[in-house]
Design a protein around this motif. Sequence first.
Motif, mmCIF file in Angstrom:
data_model
loop_
_atom_site.group_PDB
_atom_site.id
_atom_site.type_symbol
_atom_site.label_atom_id
_atom_site.label_comp_id
_atom_site.label_asym_id
_atom_site.label_seq_id
_atom_site.Cartn_x
_atom_site.Cartn_y
_atom_site.Cartn_z
ATOM 1 N N ALA A 379 76.829 -20.708 7.740
ATOM 2 C CA ALA A 379 75.513 -20.165 7.409
ATOM 3 C C ALA A 379 74.421 -21.204 7.611
ATOM 4 O O ALA A 379 73.305 -20.883 8.046
ATOM 5 N N LEU A 380 74.721 -22.454 7.295
ATOM 6 C CA LEU A 380 73.725 -23.509 7.490
ATOM 7 C C LEU A 380 73.408 -23.707 8.966
ATOM 8 O O LEU A 380 72.236 -23.833 9.356
ATOM 9 N N GLY A 406 76.902 -32.339 1.123
ATOM 10 C CA GLY A 406 77.552 -31.278 0.374
ATOM 11 C C GLY A 406 76.561 -30.398 -0.365
ATOM 12 O O GLY A 406 76.719 -29.171 -0.430
ATOM 13 N N GLU A 407 75.486 -30.992 -0.916
ATOM 14 C CA GLU A 407 74.495 -30.204 -1.640
ATOM 15 C C GLU A 407 73.747 -29.261 -0.715
ATOM 16 O O GLU A 407 73.320 -28.173 -1.113
ATOM 17 N N ALA A 414 66.691 -25.180 2.247
ATOM 18 C CA ALA A 414 66.061 -26.437 1.858
ATOM 19 C C ALA A 414 66.344 -27.526 2.886
ATOM 20 O O ALA A 414 65.457 -28.323 3.220
ATOM 21 N N PHE A 415 67.572 -27.556 3.406
ATOM 22 C CA PHE A 415 67.879 -28.550 4.435
ATOM 23 C C PHE A 415 67.058 -28.298 5.690
ATOM 24 O O PHE A 415 66.515 -29.218 6.300
ATOM 25 N N VAL A 416 66.949 -27.039 6.081
ATOM 26 C CA VAL A 416 66.209 -26.694 7.299
ATOM 27 C C VAL A 416 64.737 -27.078 7.161
ATOM 28 O O VAL A 416 64.124 -27.600 8.108
ATOM 29 N N GLY A 422 68.780 -34.493 1.372
ATOM 30 C CA GLY A 422 68.470 -35.614 2.261
ATOM 31 C C GLY A 422 67.019 -35.647 2.676
ATOM 32 O O GLY A 422 66.684 -36.108 3.768
ATOM 33 N N SER A 423 66.122 -35.165 1.811
ATOM 34 C CA SER A 423 64.718 -35.040 2.193
ATOM 35 C C SER A 423 64.028 -36.376 2.370
ATOM 36 O O SER A 423 62.915 -36.435 2.879
#
Length: 452
Positions: A379-380, A406-407, A414-416, A422-423
């Motif tokens: 999904a990510l 992992g988070e 949020a990662f995208v 890892g922001s």
Amino acid sequence: MSGGGFPFGFGPTPGGDPERPAGGAPFFAELERLLSWQGGPVNWELARQVAVRTLGSDDRAVRAAETGEVEKALRIADVWLDPMTALPAGATTAAAWSREQWIEATLPVWRTLCDPVAGKVVEAMRTGISSGLSQLGGGDLPPELAGALPPGVDLGRLMGAGGPVVQMMNQVGGMLFGAQVGQAIGSLAAEVVSSTEVGLPLGPAGTAALLPANVAAFGQGLGVEDEEVRIYLALREAASNRLYAHVPWLRAHVLGAVEEYARGIAVDPEAVGRVMRMIDPTALMNPERLTEALGEDVFADADTPEQKAALARLELILALIEGWVDHVADTAASEHLPSAAKLREMVRRRRAEGGPGEQIFSTLVGLSLRPRRLREAAALWEALCEARGHDGRDAVWAHPDLLPGGEDLADPSAFVSGAGAGSDVDIMAEIEKLDDTAPGEDTPPASGDSPS
């Protein structure tokens, strides 16, 4: 001790000479041959023999027509994948393997994967065997054998640490474990459909391979045309090959993660010792017997922060690899194959259930070949593709520091968007820096980073 006071199943031969251990000279002649192995903690020659023997009569040579069908399926797969990923075709050779050919081709990587863990298990086996033998030198020798010893023989010296018997028995652990790993690999050979199905780079670099017999078994009962099944599985194999071929750090990173995890594995030597003291020496070559014995929980759970972190890193990288393959291959399949959804569900079911070979391997090595959170990883990658396109998604593979953590699997959006765990790293800026690096120019790794 086993029944009657004889350790490891030694006892008088029924109806024969009580001075002679059961099994007699032929057993020890075979044992001496097997103990000549000097290649490390696992007797890999024995492992290969047992793996091939495990196949029984079910294996067969690949027919010329099947080779042609596999080559065609892999060519189609690469054509369909080209618009789906920025990574070019990764295989220079297309192969159709029998199960025995899969064993021969993948054995070198199995050796790399298994030796670190096997070293600890084998040492525990040796300790258990030696402990049992040393009891003979401590006055526990059964009267039937004590009376048969030549005058002046010091059994304590023979059986003690550093003695010739113990030195010989130091090789038994490698032989036992080799037989068991061989059975696991042989069982896997009867299940896997390709060289990369378990997510690890098992085959030679640059080779994409399918196993026609296992591909046919995969499709049984699905009501899907054979060619469609073959092409779907070829898509997954070709996608994996692209990833391993064009992400230069990935192969070493995965194998290094396995080794790091293995270094922290704890083996309960008392549990292994109990198993070894129950083994009948005339049944040492019986894989089923020892597999049942080693079914006891000889691996301690990861209970140190370092071991938990190593396991988390290993599971994460395997999930990201298989999640990417799921996403890319399924996207291509959905555009061309009418039964793509049914085939995808079959892959997920196989992954969830696991076959006998995977279960044996997990028991012996303490490592599951099926990482968790694969759906979240897929999904990510899909979210990344929707936001950045194929090039932006695949650019994340440029360096291990750019990969999701992992988070991030729990919150792909949020990662995208750059607001995830890892922001503190501007992913797109880092990707642009890598793009600006001249060919052949090395990009220094982050502090503390290792390609392995």
